[in-house]
Design a protein around this motif. Structure first.
Motif, PDB file in Angstrom:
ATOM      1  N   GLY A  16       0.823  -1.210   0.000  1.00 52.54           N
ATOM      2  CA  GLY A  16       0.000   0.000   0.000  1.00 52.54           C
ATOM      3  C   GLY A  16       0.852   1.252   0.000  1.00 52.54           C
ATOM      4  N   LEU A  17       1.902   1.242   0.820  1.00 50.74           N
ATOM      5  CA  LEU A  17       2.802   2.404   0.869  1.00 50.74           C
ATOM      6  C   LEU A  17       3.430   2.636  -0.494  1.00 50.74           C
ATOM      7  CD1 LEU A  17       4.562   1.860   4.277  1.00 50.74           C
ATOM      8  CD2 LEU A  17       3.061   3.721   3.694  1.00 50.74           C
ATOM      9  N   THR A  20       0.984   4.462  -2.866  1.00 45.11           N
ATOM     10  CA  THR A  20       0.874   5.909  -2.663  1.00 45.11           C
ATOM     11  C   THR A  20       2.167   6.599  -3.072  1.00 45.11           C
ATOM     12  OG1 THR A  20       1.357   5.435  -0.369  1.00 45.11           O
ATOM     13  CG2 THR A  20      -0.878   6.064  -0.896  1.00 45.11           C
ATOM     14  N   TYR A  23       2.362   7.439  -6.706  1.00 47.73           N
ATOM     15  CA  TYR A  23       1.466   8.493  -7.181  1.00 47.73           C
ATOM     16  C   TYR A  23       2.019   9.888  -6.969  1.00 47.73           C
ATOM     17  CZ  TYR A  23      -2.474   5.971  -8.878  1.00 47.73           C
ATOM     18  OH  TYR A  23      -3.285   5.200  -9.647  1.00 47.73           O
ATOM     19  N   GLN A  24       3.171  10.009  -6.293  1.00 43.05           N
ATOM     20  CA  GLN A  24       3.726  11.340  -6.064  1.00 43.05           C
ATOM     21  C   GLN A  24       4.264  11.975  -7.321  1.00 43.05           C
ATOM     22  OE1 GLN A  24       5.997  12.113  -2.199  1.00 43.05           O
ATOM     23  NE2 GLN A  24       6.339  10.023  -2.750  1.00 43.05           N
ATOM     24  N   GLN A  25       4.470  11.182  -8.361  1.00 46.38           N
ATOM     25  CA  GLN A  25       5.112  11.726  -9.557  1.00 46.38           C
ATOM     26  C   GLN A  25       4.275  12.881 -10.119  1.00 46.38           C
ATOM     27  OE1 GLN A  25       6.234   8.692 -12.223  1.00 46.38           O
ATOM     28  NE2 GLN A  25       7.174  10.093 -13.652  1.00 46.38           N
ATOM     29  N   TYR A  28       1.243  12.876 -12.752  1.00 45.79           N
ATOM     30  CA  TYR A  28      -0.113  12.389 -12.500  1.00 45.79           C
ATOM     31  C   TYR A  28      -1.047  13.507 -12.058  1.00 45.79           C
ATOM     32  CZ  TYR A  28       1.646   7.598 -12.615  1.00 45.79           C
ATOM     33  OH  TYR A  28       2.195   6.420 -12.990  1.00 45.79           O
ATOM     34  N   ILE A  29      -0.497  14.689 -11.721  1.00 48.59           N
ATOM     35  CA  ILE A  29      -1.333  15.731 -11.112  1.00 48.59           C
ATOM     36  C   ILE A  29      -2.477  16.110 -12.040  1.00 48.59           C
ATOM     37  CG2 ILE A  29      -1.356  18.148 -10.450  1.00 48.59           C
ATOM     38  CD1 ILE A  29       1.301  17.728  -9.138  1.00 48.59           C
ATOM     39  N   TYR A  30      -3.656  16.112 -11.492  1.00 51.26           N
ATOM     40  CA  TYR A  30      -4.871  16.224 -12.280  1.00 51.26           C
ATOM     41  C   TYR A  30      -5.507  17.594 -12.142  1.00 51.26           C
ATOM     42  CZ  TYR A  30      -8.632  13.863 -14.734  1.00 51.26           C
ATOM     43  OH  TYR A  30      -9.511  13.459 -15.689  1.00 51.26           O
ATOM     44  N   THR A  31      -5.048  18.374 -11.155  1.00 54.46           N
ATOM     45  CA  THR A  31      -5.711  19.639 -10.839  1.00 54.46           C
ATOM     46  C   THR A  31      -5.513  20.657 -11.954  1.00 54.46           C
ATOM     47  OG1 THR A  31      -5.117  19.181  -8.575  1.00 54.46           O
ATOM     48  CG2 THR A  31      -5.960  21.362  -9.046  1.00 54.46           C
TER      49      THR A  31
ATOM     50  N   ASP B  40       0.227  15.431  -3.327  1.00 51.02           N
ATOM     51  CA  ASP B  40       0.886  14.620  -4.343  1.00 51.02           C
ATOM     52  C   ASP B  40       0.319  13.205  -4.354  1.00 51.02           C
ATOM     53  OD1 ASP B  40       2.454  16.625  -5.207  1.00 51.02           O
ATOM     54  OD2 ASP B  40       4.223  16.056  -4.049  1.00 51.02           O
ATOM     55  N   TYR B  41       0.118  12.640  -3.150  1.00 51.43           N
ATOM     56  CA  TYR B  41      -0.430  11.285  -3.088  1.00 51.43           C
ATOM     57  C   TYR B  41      -1.808  11.228  -3.730  1.00 51.43           C
ATOM     58  CZ  TYR B  41       3.112  10.101   0.357  1.00 51.43           C
ATOM     59  OH  TYR B  41       4.283   9.875   0.994  1.00 51.43           O
ATOM     60  N   VAL B  43      -2.935  13.069  -6.213  1.00 54.78           N
ATOM     61  CA  VAL B  43      -2.808  13.713  -7.520  1.00 54.78           C
ATOM     62  C   VAL B  43      -3.444  15.094  -7.558  1.00 54.78           C
ATOM     63  CG1 VAL B  43      -2.471  11.605  -8.821  1.00 54.78           C
ATOM     64  CG2 VAL B  43      -4.764  12.450  -8.533  1.00 54.78           C
ATOM     65  N   ARG B  44      -3.271  15.858  -6.467  1.00 52.57           N
ATOM     66  CA  ARG B  44      -3.684  17.257  -6.435  1.00 52.57           C
ATOM     67  C   ARG B  44      -2.438  18.124  -6.428  1.00 52.57           C
ATOM     68  NH1 ARG B  44      -5.446  18.771  -1.714  1.00 52.57           N
ATOM     69  NH2 ARG B  44      -4.893  16.907  -0.552  1.00 52.57           N
ATOM     70  N   LEU B  45      -2.662  19.441  -6.316  1.00 51.92           N
ATOM     71  CA  LEU B  45      -1.530  20.361  -6.279  1.00 51.92           C
ATOM     72  C   LEU B  45      -1.238  20.870  -4.876  1.00 51.92           C
ATOM     73  CD1 LEU B  45      -2.246  22.508  -9.402  1.00 51.92           C
ATOM     74  CD2 LEU B  45      -0.150  21.301  -8.982  1.00 51.92           C
ATOM     75  N   TYR B 348       8.653  12.453   7.165  1.00 53.35           N
ATOM     76  CA  TYR B 348       8.051  12.132   5.871  1.00 53.35           C
ATOM     77  C   TYR B 348       7.265  10.830   5.975  1.00 53.35           C
ATOM     78  CZ  TYR B 348       7.497  10.736   1.083  1.00 53.35           C
ATOM     79  OH  TYR B 348       6.955  10.310  -0.085  1.00 53.35           O
ATOM     80  N   TRP B 352       3.505   9.909   5.077  1.00 52.88           N
ATOM     81  CA  TRP B 352       3.279   8.795   4.168  1.00 52.88           C
ATOM     82  C   TRP B 352       2.233   7.839   4.742  1.00 52.88           C
ATOM     83  CZ3 TRP B 352       8.017   5.310   2.539  1.00 52.88           C
ATOM     84  CH2 TRP B 352       7.692   4.604   1.390  1.00 52.88           C
ATOM     85  N   TYR B 353       2.377   7.495   6.020  1.00 51.46           N
ATOM     86  CA  TYR B 353       1.380   6.619   6.648  1.00 51.46           C
ATOM     87  C   TYR B 353       0.015   7.276   6.588  1.00 51.46           C
ATOM     88  CZ  TYR B 353       5.493   4.573   8.943  1.00 51.46           C
ATOM     89  OH  TYR B 353       6.698   4.005   9.202  1.00 51.46           O
ATOM     90  N   GLY B 355      -1.113   9.339   4.463  1.00 52.02           N
ATOM     91  CA  GLY B 355      -1.691   9.324   3.125  1.00 52.02           C
ATOM     92  C   GLY B 355      -2.067   7.932   2.657  1.00 52.02           C
ATOM     93  N   THR B 356      -1.650   6.887   3.370  1.00 51.08           N
ATOM     94  CA  THR B 356      -1.855   5.530   2.872  1.00 51.08           C
ATOM     95  C   THR B 356      -2.886   4.750   3.679  1.00 51.08           C
ATOM     96  OG1 THR B 356       0.448   5.484   2.192  1.00 51.08           O
ATOM     97  CG2 THR B 356      -0.705   3.401   2.257  1.00 51.08           C
ATOM     98  N   PHE B 357      -2.753   4.755   5.002  1.00 47.64           N
ATOM     99  CA  PHE B 357      -3.549   3.812   5.788  1.00 47.64           C
ATOM    100  C   PHE B 357      -4.848   4.438   6.254  1.00 47.64           C
ATOM    101  CE2 PHE B 357       0.886   2.413   6.960  1.00 47.64           C
ATOM    102  CZ  PHE B 357       0.908   1.454   5.967  1.00 47.64           C
TER     103      PHE B 357
END
Lengths: 151, 398
Positions: A16-17, A20, A23-25, A28-31, B40-41, B43-45, B348, B352-353, B355-357
């Motif tokens: 899972g980690l 996520t 997806y930081q790349q 992928y940013i959609y905004t 970022d996780y 896919v926003r700005l 970080y 990260w946790y 944003g994931t769990f």
């Protein structure tokens, strides 16, 4: 045994980690930063109506045939005309288009025999009043002029 | 002048002042980093409007929080309502007193350093409980009860994990732990033939629970309890709670770094020919960030203020990178760099946790704490003890 090892080593959590993390790349940013960057709408998008004018003479292309008003399922187009005694032709006087009732079916632009009425790709139709949603001839010829908030 | 310079508490007082003045700003930028990374996780700005790439957002937030109306509910217990956030913040910031930020940058090196921090973090819980109780609101009270139960449960596991580390280090002094890792030439997370990884993992997990961060943020679960113990707080008092939370995160990460990850030592501190790491890593890092800022300069070239900010940032980053290349300067600040880099990596991971769990249910939280974390930590303590006995004491641990 395998399942036990997966649990102890937190394999699922790490997967899972990883998801996520990928997806930081930034690609992928959609905004969309809307007022600053205007979105590209599809080519076949039907938005704000426009009455086309002749690019050279500046006269309207509309011949006031009233076909658009007849075909409109919502009856939201009202065309009035006046007969010019000298040229013996119908001339357009007013043209109102109620965008608040429009469902953008596009039948009016199909019905138009001279390609005068057209649904454009402009999408900024919001207005502060109900009356503001009823567009007159001048508004239809100019198109919506959205305020620019960003330099 | 000499009388001032000879004053034995000059350095501690100066460092205290710097920490108290700078840390709220640091917290602001940790929050900004958190919002950006979470964006970022997803896919926003994230924040983009205040300053270039949202760089001045923390200042805007601070101004907003400071000029907000200060509301104290009429039904609340005014004095305790006032005291609770102060208590949380004071304990959170006092813990900085024993953190070994570098070989020479620390306020105090007491021989019970770790015990001091653990005691303070236990008092910090009191701030949460009092705040929840004084608000006289169901949500706050439930949040406070949850936080009390959760922190007490996880403190046990955390304590056992830390005892394993203390066994290897042989000291409670924070500087002493780093010195022990230098002497034994190993980070304690990899000590005892890798068996110390277990207490490290237990510590890493219970530290998240201890600081009320996702996925263990039951005390402020917004879908159930609005905001938990700080539902009734707003403006400056709320920002004090926020400051305390981030101070606790920083302190807990610092303990992990100090006890398990070598403190201010560079990676592989015993390998002499790797000394170039001290120069290359910080310089490369700052030059990379500087290059990123240079892209921003180009992007904001048509905006005078934002462009100026980006130019200043770029210059500052390249200057910082260059200063690490000067041997005398490097020798003074490289310890601080490694310490903060390791803490930043752990912070970080916190984000990260988050944003994931997904958040745990309350019974799951308690089950993990009591049925898994505590037994594993106790088992790891016993195993590590036997391994150390077998290796004839902590002095010859591989």
């Amino acid at each position: 045994m395998w399942k036990f090892l997966r649990t102890v080593l937190l394999v699922d959590l790490i997967q899972g980690l990883w998801v996520t993390f990928r997806y930081q790349q930034p690609k992928y940013i959609y905004t969309e930063q809307y007022p600053a960057q205007r979105p590209q709408v599809a080519e076949r998008y039907r938005g704000a109506p426009r009455l086309n004018i002749h690019p050279e003479s500046g006269q309207t292309l509309c011949i006031a045939c009233d076909l658009c008003a007849l075909i409109c399922p919502e009856n939201l187009i009202v065309v009035t005309s006046e007969r010019n005694e000298q040229t013996r032709r119908k001339e357009l006087t007013t043209f109102t288009y109620d965008t608040s009732r429009c469902m953008f079916c596009g039948l009016c632009e199909d019905a138009c025999p001279v390609d005068a009425l057209e649904l454009t790709q402009d999408f900024e139709l919001a207005s502060y009043t109900r009356e503001g949603a009823i567009w007159d001839r001048q508004m239809l010829e100019e198109g919506p002029l959205p305020k620019q908030y960003v330099r | 002048m000499n009388a001032v310079l000879d004053f034995p508490y000059l350095k501690p007082v100066l460092i205290t002042l710097v920490i108290i003045l700078v840390f709220p700003l640091v917290v602001g930028y940790i929050v900004l980093a958190e919002r950006k990374v979470l964006a970022d996780y997803q896919v926003r700005l994230g924040p983009m409007r205040v300053g270039p790439y949202g760089f001045l957002q923390p200042l805007a937030d601070a101004v907003k929080l400071l000029i907000k109306e200060d509301i104290i509910p009429t039904a609340s217990d005014r004095w305790i309502f006032w005291l609770a956030p102060v208590l949380s913040t004071v304990t959170g910031l006092t813990a900085f007193a024993v953190l070994p930020l570098s070989e020479w940058i620390y306020i105090a090196d007491v021989n019970i350093g770790l015990l001091f921090i653990l005691a303070l973090s236990s008092v910090g819980i009191l701030g949460l409980i009092l705040g929840g109780w004084a608000s006289n609101s169901h949500y706050s009270l439930l949040g406070a009860l949850r936080s009390a139960a959760q922190m007490v449960s996880y403190e046990v596991a955390m304590g056992f994990a830390l005892v394993s580390g203390l066994m290897v280090a042989g000291t409670l002094s924070m500087q002493g732990m780093v010195a022990a890792q230098q002497r034994l030439q190993i980070w304690f997370a990899f000590s005892n033939y890798g068996l110390m990884m277990i207490p490290f993992a237990v510590y890493a997990i219970s530290a998240v629970a201890e600081t009320n961060r996702a996925p263990f943020d039951l005390p402020e679960a917004e879908s159930e309890l609005v905001a938990g113990f700080h539902t009734e707080y707003s403006g400056f008092r709320w920002s004090l709670y926020m400051l305390a939370e981030y101070a606790n995160m920083f302190v807990v990460s610092s303990i992990a770094v100090t006890l398990f990850l070598g403190g201010w030592l560079r990676p592989f501190p015993s390998v002499a020919w790797l000394a170039w790491l001290n120069f290359v890593v910080p310089a490369a890092l700052f030059f990379l960030i500087g290059a990123g800022c240079a892209v921003g300069v180009k992007r904001y070239s048509d905006h005078r203020v934002f462009g100026g900010i980006m130019i200043v940032l770029t210059g500052a980053m390249f200057a910082a990178g260059a200063s690490f290349l000067l041997p005398p300067v490097n020798a003074r600040i490289i310890g601080l760099f490694w310490f903060l880099l390791k803490v930043a990596v752990i912070l970080y991971c916190y984000i990260w946790y988050r944003g994931t769990f997904p958040r745990f249910r309350y019974d799951q939280l308690m089950r993990i704490g009591w049925r898994y974390m505590i037994p594993i930590a106790m088992g790891a303590l016993i195993v590590n003890g036997f391994v150390m006995l077998w290796g004839q004491g902590g002095e010859r641990v591989q």
